[in-house]
Design an enzyme around this catalytic site. Structure first.
Site, PDB file in Angstrom:
ATOM      1  N   ARG A  51       0.805  -1.226   0.000  1.00 21.40           N
ATOM      2  CA  ARG A  51       0.000   0.000   0.000  1.00 21.40           C
ATOM      3  C   ARG A  51       0.829   1.263   0.000  1.00 21.40           C
ATOM      4  NH1 ARG A  51      -3.814  -1.777   2.854  1.00 21.40           N
ATOM      5  NH2 ARG A  51      -2.695  -3.719   3.043  1.00 21.40           N
ATOM      6  N   THR A  52       1.929   1.309   0.696  1.00 24.23           N
ATOM      7  CA  THR A  52       2.696   2.556   0.723  1.00 24.23           C
ATOM      8  C   THR A  52       3.251   2.863  -0.666  1.00 24.23           C
ATOM      9  OG1 THR A  52       3.281   2.157   3.025  1.00 24.23           O
ATOM     10  CG2 THR A  52       4.580   3.793   1.864  1.00 24.23           C
ATOM     11  N   LYS A  80      23.620  -6.664  -5.186  1.00 23.06           N
ATOM     12  CA  LYS A  80      25.040  -6.798  -5.575  1.00 23.06           C
ATOM     13  C   LYS A  80      25.942  -6.118  -4.556  1.00 23.06           C
ATOM     14  CE  LYS A  80      23.723  -6.437 -10.424  1.00 23.06           C
ATOM     15  NZ  LYS A  80      23.594  -5.428 -11.481  1.00 23.06           N
ATOM     16  N   ARG A 101      11.818   3.132   1.061  1.00 24.75           N
ATOM     17  CA  ARG A 101      11.545   2.248   2.206  1.00 24.75           C
ATOM     18  C   ARG A 101      12.721   1.307   2.339  1.00 24.75           C
ATOM     19  NH1 ARG A 101       6.340  -0.841   4.241  1.00 24.75           N
ATOM     20  NH2 ARG A 101       5.977   1.332   4.769  1.00 24.75           N
ATOM     21  N   HIS A 129       7.976   6.688   9.934  1.00 25.94           N
ATOM     22  CA  HIS A 129       7.153   6.517   8.735  1.00 25.94           C
ATOM     23  C   HIS A 129       6.350   7.804   8.589  1.00 25.94           C
ATOM     24  CE1 HIS A 129       4.966   4.857   5.568  1.00 25.94           C
ATOM     25  NE2 HIS A 129       4.385   3.813   6.136  1.00 25.94           N
TER      26      HIS A 129
END
Lengths: 304, 141
Positions: A51-52, A80, A101, A129
Site C-alpha cells: 500500500r505505501t 550486488k 523504504r 514513517h
C-alpha cells in the site's frame, strides 16, 4: 532542498500548509491533475510494501507525473552490495524526487545526505514513517475538524510500532492532547518516548492493559498490528498477537463520534464486524494517504 | 597504598570508572606515546569507592572532552611545573563521530560498514547520546 525523514522535519506551520493543500486536493482533484507533468518519482523499496508504494505511485500519477523504481532489495543493485549512498547518487540523475523504504533504521537519512533530489522516508524499519503520520493527521483533521483537544487511545504494539511513535511525536505539538496507551507490558512504548517526548513536554498520558475500561473516554482509537517481522522470536509473536482485539461488542462502549484508525494492513486486531460501523475510518484513512502524499510531493517539488 | 611519582608536566585523567582505564588508554592510543604513562586501577575514592586513574607524563594533543562520552564522571588535571594549572569536568561535545559505535542490529550502520558512526547529545544532564540514523541511545561499552 527539503527532505522528509522524520515527521518532525515539518514545522507545525509547514504541516498545516501540507494538510490544507491536501484538503484542497480532496475538494477539487482535477485542478491538480497535471501539476507534476514531466516530473518523475522514484520509489526505492528495499522491502515489500503494497500500500505505501502504490499510494506514492497513485499520488504521483494523479498529479500527472511518472514513476519508476524497484519493489524489493533482490531486484535492485543492493543485491550486488551497492550502498544506499551510491544508489541515491545515481537515482538523483534519473528522477526529480524519491520515496525510500528500507528495512534498516536510518537508511533514508543516509540517502538524504548524498541526494540531489528530495528524499521522502517511506518507512525505515521500526523507526519512522512520516507519510503515514501525515495520513493519520489528515484523517483526524478532516474528520474531527481539529488536532487539539483530543483524547487518543493507542492500542496494540506500542513498542515496535513506528506509526505510533511518529504519531505521538507529531501530536505532542498540539494543545490539550491526552494519550491513553493500551498494550501488554511487553509491548509498551519505549522509555525514551515516555521520558524525552511525553514527560519532557508535560503531556497527559496513562498506560493500561484493558481496552474496554478506557474505550468510553476516547475521541479516537488508533489500532495497530502486532508485526511478526519486528520480533526476533516466533514464540513471543504467537503469544502476543491476539492480545488486543476490537470487535462490534466493544464498540458499543465507545462514544458515538469516536473514530477508529488503523495504518493497515490489519490481521485480526479489528474484527471484520467493525468495518461497517461509520466510526471505522481505516479504509478512508488509506484514501487520505494518497491525497496527503500528493500535497507533500507538490510542496517538495515546489509546484504548489 | 601504591605510590606513583608526581608529574612535572602532563595530564592526570581522574575518576575513571573502576575497570575503565584500559578502554581510555586504548581509545587515546597511549601505547603509541613515547612518554611515561601510569595506569592506576582500583584506587580508593571517597566519591566512587573505587576508581581508575591515568597519569601521562608529557603533552597530549587531543580533545579530551570526547572522554566524557565514554565516561562522564571523568575529570582532567593539567599539570605544569609540578602544579595543577587546569582542572575540571569535561564539556560534552554536541556531536561525536567514530568515537562510539551504534549497536542497534536494525541500524543502517550495521550493514553499511563505511558509514561514520555519528552520535548527537540529546540530554546533557543525563549524558544521553543518540545515533543520528536510528536514534538508539548509546549505552556504554
Amino acid at each position: 532542498m527539503k527532505h522528509i525523514i522524520s515527521p518532525l522535519d515539518l514545522s507545525v506551520s509547514e504541516l498545516e500548509e501540507v494538510l490544507c493543500l491536501a484538503e484542497e486536493i480532496i475538494k477539487e482533484p482535477k485542478k491538480y491533475s497535471d501539476v507534476c507533468h514531466g516530473k518523475k518519482l522514484a520509489t526505492l523499496f528495499y522491502e515489500p510494501s503494497t500500500r505505501t508504494r502504490l499510494s506514492f505511485e497513485a499520488a504521483m500519477l494523479n498529479l500527472g507525473g511518472s514513476v519508476l523504481g524497484f519493489s524489493s532489495a533482490d531486484s535492485s543493485s543492493a543485491a550486488k552490495g551497492e550502498s544506499v549512498a551510491d544508489t541515491i547518487r545515481v537515482i538523483s540523475s534519473y528522477a526529480d524526487i524519491c520515496a525510500m523504504r528500507h528495512p534498516k533504521e536510518g537508511a533514508p537519512m543516509v540517502a538524504s545526505k548524498y541526494s540531489r533530489i528530495p528524499v521522502i522516508n517511506a518507512g525505515d524499519g521500526g523507526h519512522n514513517h512520516p507519510t503515514q503520520t501525515l495520513t493519520d493527521l489528515l484523517t483526524i483533521k478532516n474528520l474531527k475538524g481539529h488536532l487539539n483537544n483530543l483524547t487518543i487511545g493507542l492500542c496494540g504494539d506500542l513498542k515496535f510500532g513506528r506509526t505510533v511513535h511518529s504519531l505521538i511525536n507529531a501530536l505532542v505539538r498540539y494543545e490539550n492532547v491526552t494519550f491513553i496507551m493500551i498494550s501488554p507490558d511487553e509491548l509498551k512504548i519505549p522509555a525514551y518516548l515516555r521520558e524525552e517526548v511525553l514527560e519532557a513536554n508535560h503531556i497527559k498520558f496513562k498506560e493500561v492493559r484493558v481496552l474496554e475500561e478506557v474505550l468510553p473516554d476516547l475521541d479516537l482509537l488508533y489500532m495497530t498490528r502486532v508485526q511478526k517481522e519486528r520480533f526476533f522470536n516466533e514464540e513471543d509473536y504467537i503469544r502476543l498477537k491476539d492480545s488486543f482485539i476490537l470487535d462490534a461488542k466493544k464498540m458499543e462502549l465507545a462514544k458515538k463520534d469516536m473514530l477508529v484508525l488503523h495504518p493497515l494492513p490489519r490481521v485480526n486486531e479489528i474484527s471484520t464486524d467493525v468495518d461497517d460501523d461509520p466510526r471505522a475510518v481505516y479504509f478512508k484513512q488509506a484514501e487520505f494517504g494518497v491525497y496527503v502524499r500528493m500535497a507533500l510531493i507538490m510542496k517538495l517539488l515546489e509546484v504548489a | 597504598m601504591l605510590n606513583i611519582g608526581g608529574l612535572s608536566k602532563g595530564i592526570v585523567i581522574d575518576h575513571i570508572k573502576a575497570g575503565g582505564a584500559m578502554e581510555i588508554y586504548s581509545y587515546l592510543n597511549l601505547e603509541k606515546l613515547d612518554c611515561s604513562v601510569a595506569i592506576i586501577k582500583n584506587a580508593k575514592s571517597s566519591k566512587m569507592g573505587k576508581k581508575d586513574i591515568i597519569k601521562i607524563d608529557g603533552e597530549l594533543d587531543i580533545d579530551l572532552n570526547i572522554l566524557g562520552v565514554l565516561d562522564n564522571n571523568i575529570t582532567i588535571n593539567i599539570i605544569d611545573d609540578g602544579k595543577i594549572i587546569g582542572k575540571g569536568n569535561l564539556e560534552l561535545p554536541e556531536m561525536v563521530t567514530n568515537i562510539i559505535k551504534c549497536k542497534n542490529p536494525r541500524c543502517i550502520t550495521s550493514i553499511e560498514q563505511e558509514l561514520p558512526h555519528t552520535f548527537k547529545l540529546t540530554n546533557r544532564e543525563k549524558n544521553v547520546y543518540r545515533c543520528i540514523y536510528c536514534e538508539q541511545q548509546f549505552k556504554g561499552n
